[in-house]
Design a protein around this motif. Sequence first.
Motif, PDB file in Angstrom:
ATOM      1  N   LEU A 255      49.184  67.082  41.305  1.00  0.00           N
ATOM      2  CA  LEU A 255      49.172  68.509  41.626  1.00  0.00           C
ATOM      3  C   LEU A 255      50.581  69.093  41.615  1.00  0.00           C
ATOM      4  O   LEU A 255      50.785  70.252  41.237  1.00  0.00           O
ATOM      5  N   SER A 256      51.551  68.291  42.014  1.00  0.00           N
ATOM      6  CA  SER A 256      52.943  68.769  41.983  1.00  0.00           C
ATOM      7  C   SER A 256      53.377  69.050  40.559  1.00  0.00           C
ATOM      8  O   SER A 256      54.083  70.037  40.284  1.00  0.00           O
ATOM      9  N   LYS A 257      52.943  68.197  39.633  1.00  0.00           N
ATOM     10  CA  LYS A 257      53.304  68.408  38.225  1.00  0.00           C
ATOM     11  C   LYS A 257      52.573  69.609  37.644  1.00  0.00           C
ATOM     12  O   LYS A 257      53.125  70.344  36.827  1.00  0.00           O
ATOM     13  N   LEU A 258      51.329  69.817  38.104  1.00  0.00           N
ATOM     14  CA  LEU A 258      50.561  70.949  37.596  1.00  0.00           C
ATOM     15  C   LEU A 258      51.108  72.269  38.120  1.00  0.00           C
ATOM     16  O   LEU A 258      51.056  73.289  37.435  1.00  0.00           O
ATOM     17  N   GLU A 259      51.577  72.243  39.367  1.00  0.00           N
ATOM     18  CA  GLU A 259      52.071  73.485  39.979  1.00  0.00           C
ATOM     19  C   GLU A 259      53.476  73.254  40.522  1.00  0.00           C
ATOM     20  O   GLU A 259      53.666  73.081  41.723  1.00  0.00           O
ATOM     21  N   PRO A 260      54.467  73.261  39.655  1.00  0.00           N
ATOM     22  CA  PRO A 260      55.833  72.961  40.103  1.00  0.00           C
ATOM     23  C   PRO A 260      56.345  73.961  41.133  1.00  0.00           C
ATOM     24  O   PRO A 260      57.152  73.609  41.996  1.00  0.00           O
ATOM     25  N   ALA A 261      55.835  75.183  41.095  1.00  0.00           N
ATOM     26  CA  ALA A 261      56.347  76.203  42.018  1.00  0.00           C
ATOM     27  C   ALA A 261      55.683  76.116  43.383  1.00  0.00           C
ATOM     28  O   ALA A 261      56.175  76.723  44.349  1.00  0.00           O
ATOM     29  N   ALA A 262      54.588  75.395  43.461  1.00  0.00           N
ATOM     30  CA  ALA A 262      53.855  75.319  44.735  1.00  0.00           C
ATOM     31  C   ALA A 262      54.406  74.188  45.602  1.00  0.00           C
ATOM     32  O   ALA A 262      55.062  73.263  45.106  1.00  0.00           O
ATOM     33  N   VAL A 263      54.140  74.329  46.893  1.00  0.00           N
ATOM     34  CA  VAL A 263      54.499  73.243  47.824  1.00  0.00           C
ATOM     35  C   VAL A 263      53.270  72.370  48.012  1.00  0.00           C
ATOM     36  O   VAL A 263      52.230  72.839  48.483  1.00  0.00           O
ATOM     37  N   VAL A 264      53.386  71.128  47.607  1.00  0.00           N
ATOM     38  CA  VAL A 264      52.243  70.214  47.687  1.00  0.00           C
ATOM     39  C   VAL A 264      52.557  69.112  48.702  1.00  0.00           C
ATOM     40  O   VAL A 264      53.566  68.412  48.576  1.00  0.00           O
ATOM     41  N   LYS A 265      51.729  69.032  49.703  1.00  0.00           N
ATOM     42  CA  LYS A 265      51.906  67.994  50.729  1.00  0.00           C
ATOM     43  C   LYS A 265      50.589  67.271  50.921  1.00  0.00           C
ATOM     44  O   LYS A 265      49.519  67.844  50.699  1.00  0.00           O
ATOM     45  N   GLY A 266      50.676  66.046  51.346  1.00  0.00           N
ATOM     46  CA  GLY A 266      49.438  65.295  51.580  1.00  0.00           C
ATOM     47  C   GLY A 266      49.537  64.370  52.775  1.00  0.00           C
ATOM     48  O   GLY A 266      50.620  63.873  53.107  1.00  0.00           O
ATOM     49  N   ARG A 267      48.422  64.236  53.443  1.00  0.00           N
ATOM     50  CA  ARG A 267      48.351  63.303  54.577  1.00  0.00           C
ATOM     51  C   ARG A 267      46.981  62.661  54.580  1.00  0.00           C
ATOM     52  O   ARG A 267      45.993  63.275  54.163  1.00  0.00           O
ATOM     53  N   THR A 268      46.928  61.452  55.046  1.00  0.00           N
ATOM     54  CA  THR A 268      45.607  60.853  55.245  1.00  0.00           C
ATOM     55  C   THR A 268      45.018  61.471  56.508  1.00  0.00           C
ATOM     56  O   THR A 268      45.748  61.941  57.394  1.00  0.00           O
ATOM     57  N   PHE A 269      43.697  61.439  56.611  1.00  0.00           N
ATOM     58  CA  PHE A 269      43.103  62.004  57.821  1.00  0.00           C
ATOM     59  C   PHE A 269      43.488  61.178  59.045  1.00  0.00           C
ATOM     60  O   PHE A 269      43.630  61.707  60.149  1.00  0.00           O
ATOM     61  N   SER A 270      43.665  59.882  58.849  1.00  0.00           N
ATOM     62  CA  SER A 270      44.089  59.026  59.971  1.00  0.00           C
ATOM     63  C   SER A 270      45.407  59.527  60.530  1.00  0.00           C
ATOM     64  O   SER A 270      45.603  59.571  61.756  1.00  0.00           O
ATOM     65  N   ASP A 271      46.329  59.924  59.630  1.00  0.00           N
ATOM     66  CA  ASP A 271      47.619  60.453  60.090  1.00  0.00           C
ATOM     67  C   ASP A 271      47.433  61.780  60.825  1.00  0.00           C
ATOM     68  O   ASP A 271      48.105  62.048  61.830  1.00  0.00           O
ATOM     69  N   ILE A 272      46.537  62.597  60.292  1.00  0.00           N
ATOM     70  CA  ILE A 272      46.279  63.900  60.938  1.00  0.00           C
ATOM     71  C   ILE A 272      45.753  63.676  62.354  1.00  0.00           C
ATOM     72  O   ILE A 272      46.202  64.304  63.313  1.00  0.00           O
ATOM     73  N   ARG A 273      44.815  62.736  62.476  1.00  0.00           N
ATOM     74  CA  ARG A 273      44.231  62.457  63.798  1.00  0.00           C
ATOM     75  C   ARG A 273      45.295  61.875  64.736  1.00  0.00           C
ATOM     76  O   ARG A 273      45.384  62.258  65.902  1.00  0.00           O
ATOM     77  N   ASN A 274      46.066  60.949  64.210  1.00  0.00           N
ATOM     78  CA  ASN A 274      47.120  60.351  65.046  1.00  0.00           C
ATOM     79  C   ASN A 274      48.126  61.396  65.505  1.00  0.00           C
ATOM     80  O   ASN A 274      48.565  61.392  66.655  1.00  0.00           O
ATOM     81  N   ALA A 275      48.482  62.302  64.584  1.00  0.00           N
ATOM     82  CA  ALA A 275      49.449  63.340  64.941  1.00  0.00           C
ATOM     83  C   ALA A 275      48.865  64.270  65.995  1.00  0.00           C
ATOM     84  O   ALA A 275      49.552  64.681  66.935  1.00  0.00           O
ATOM     85  N   TYR A 276      47.582  64.599  65.828  1.00  0.00           N
ATOM     86  CA  TYR A 276      46.960  65.514  66.782  1.00  0.00           C
ATOM     87  C   TYR A 276      46.970  64.926  68.190  1.00  0.00           C
ATOM     88  O   TYR A 276      47.247  65.618  69.172  1.00  0.00           O
ATOM     89  N   PHE A 277      46.674  63.647  68.282  1.00  0.00           N
ATOM     90  CA  PHE A 277      46.553  63.028  69.608  1.00  0.00           C
ATOM     91  C   PHE A 277      47.847  62.345  70.066  1.00  0.00           C
ATOM     92  O   PHE A 277      47.839  61.620  71.055  1.00  0.00           O
ATOM     93  N   ALA A 278      48.934  62.570  69.325  1.00  0.00           N
ATOM     94  CA  ALA A 278      50.195  61.899  69.689  1.00  0.00           C
ATOM     95  C   ALA A 278      50.626  62.278  71.101  1.00  0.00           C
ATOM     96  O   ALA A 278      50.992  61.409  71.917  1.00  0.00           O
ATOM     97  N   ASP A 279      50.585  63.581  71.403  1.00  0.00           N
ATOM     98  CA  ASP A 279      50.995  64.016  72.748  1.00  0.00           C
ATOM     99  C   ASP A 279      50.042  63.483  73.807  1.00  0.00           C
ATOM    100  O   ASP A 279      50.462  63.082  74.896  1.00  0.00           O
ATOM    101  N   THR A 280      48.764  63.501  73.466  1.00  0.00           N
ATOM    102  CA  THR A 280      47.757  62.994  74.415  1.00  0.00           C
ATOM    103  C   THR A 280      48.012  61.518  74.695  1.00  0.00           C
ATOM    104  O   THR A 280      47.956  61.056  75.843  1.00  0.00           O
ATOM    105  N   ARG A 281      48.313  60.795  73.593  1.00  0.00           N
ATOM    106  CA  ARG A 281      48.573  59.362  73.744  1.00  0.00           C
ATOM    107  C   ARG A 281      49.845  59.137  74.572  1.00  0.00           C
ATOM    108  O   ARG A 281      49.867  58.278  75.464  1.00  0.00           O
ATOM    109  N   SER A 282      50.865  59.947  74.297  1.00  0.00           N
ATOM    110  CA  SER A 282      52.116  59.813  75.059  1.00  0.00           C
ATOM    111  C   SER A 282      51.870  60.095  76.542  1.00  0.00           C
ATOM    112  O   SER A 282      52.383  59.391  77.416  1.00  0.00           O
TER     113      SER A 282
END
Lengths: 408, 238
Positions: A255-282
């Motif tokens: 996708l980055s090659k297809l849209e050089p002007a766009a900002v393309v980011k990716g995360r696994t859902f596991s990372d999203i879940r871990n990030a969401y509950f990081a404060d809760t876990r702390s």
Amino acid sequence: MNIRPIFSSLRKHRIPTTLIVLEIALACAVLCNAVFMIGQRIGDIRLPNAIDQAGISVVTVQGTDPDHARDVIARNLATLRAIPGVQAVALMNTVPLSQNGWNTGFTTDPATKGFDDKYVNVAEYLITSGGDKALGLHLFRGRFFHADEYAAGTLGTSFMPTGHAAVITRSFAARMWPGHSALGKVLYMGDTYSYTVVGIVDNVLRPNRNGGDARSFSHSVFLPVAPVESAMNDYIVRSAPVDRDRVLRASIDKLSKLEPAAVVKGRTFSDIRNAYFADTRSMAWMLVLVCAVMIAVTAFGIVGLSSFWVGQRRRQIGIRRAVGATRGHILRYFQTENFLISSLGVALGMILAYGANLYLMQHYEMARMPWYFLPIGALTLWLIGQFSVLGPALRASNVPPVVATRSV
Amino acid sequence: MLKMTHLSKVYRTEVVETYALRDFNIDVKEGEFVAVTGPSGSGKTTFLTIAGLLETFTGGEYLLDGTDVSGLNDNARSKIRNEKIGFIFQAFNLIPDLNVHDNVEVPLRYRGMKAAERKQRIMDALERVGLASRAKHYPAELSGGQQQRVAIARALAGSPRLLLADEPTGNLDTQMARSVLELLEDIHREGATIVMVTHDPELAARAQRNVHIIDGQEVDLAEEPRFHADPSAAGSMA
């Protein structure tokens, strides 16, 4: 049991006894509430989320030209589907636990005007065709959307799709029509938008908690839209968990090659879940630390005071041994003494724990602590007390009776 | 009642062995009032602690009320101390945190006696020593003589076969000492066996029989006049 003479003896040592009672009471109050809060946070971290959490990756593309959104999205979807190992792809406005909240309110009464108490706040998930497969939703009742329902969905200025079908989570269905089937019922938002419930899925968490309780955390609505909206920029890419990381890297790369002007980011859902509950876990770990410190301070306090008393009463112990006390009698004496002190402490501590919970409920939106936390806390403090006093008590029981005849 | 034969007690360190009692023999009959005398460091207190099963001995034989106590474990020794022996210490050895009633009650509780019987025995013992009205007082609120009377009441409450007294008047003034001694004589007249350790010749003279210990051994003063003349020359036993 030598309770009365032990009480009599404790009355002669009011200050250290009072201090240790207060220490135990404080520990009891803190432990009960902290363990309850830890339990709540663990409950949050383990909240069920009926999507394929292990196989989903989310690729976010920002900066797509709105004028060419239809073509770009179609191309991106096709590109992602062509990556080896990809099982399903769809576009969404947001994803569970992403912190990117899309919230709206629905009512069951079309006559309701304005957002009042009859509206129930809910997360609004807009999905394109194949979204059910991309997320791995578990259908409980009814069906997913038909192709024409997807095609009919476009966003207006209110970001509500123009279609008339909705799939909702079980918790939201139960909230809107308790005791009745939600299938075929209609959700209203004013007199402009209405959606007929065509399917019910197992609970899917919202992008964020939005201040609600654990139950409302699963109040979600899925609405079908055509893949034409630049406001939707989360590509859901599903693969086998073993392929997930490779698929994500390939997705970002292509996708980055297809849209050089766009900002393309990716995360696994596991990372999203871990990030969401990081404060809760702390927070949970911090509370665990608080509990550990309280237990350690209480235990060391008991060990310290008991050791001091054993040293101070060495001759008294010798006298007791001389007049017939066995080692077991001496051991039980100190254990009973500790039990009495602990009992006073936990009695006060349970009152403090209850009061602290009420305070937290009033000022920090904490839930009511179940009653059984109090006896469990009391039992824990009793056990800590008995465990802590065991060493000094054993030392006391080893004081020989001949000490009674010595002047020091 | 109390018979020690060739009894010895040795304190050992890495470099030295010290005999506190050596080939010691004594036979106290039931109902006797025996005073054990000797200079400081002669082994009197060691004898008393072994007689009272507060300490073990190194060699020899000790029969207490016909029982060989050498093989008894700690619990059995505690039981004998509780049921058969009453102690009267020089420093009274009352428990300062407990009042008079509770102090007298201590050995009775360890015997597992029922509350009603305990109460009766405590009041009987306190009346016997003339302190029934002070049952709720704490030791610090009593004179030395009264404290020693409480200690005697504690020793008597369990109806022991043997009373062991270690310098029972050592911390008392003359008047109080006399009253305590008269109390012990009364108790003896009622049939108790009393063994009293003292270095006070006047006190020893009130006993039926004196046993002298010097250098950890029983000595007949008539045959060893040198000790009689100068007790301080009698060794340096701990």
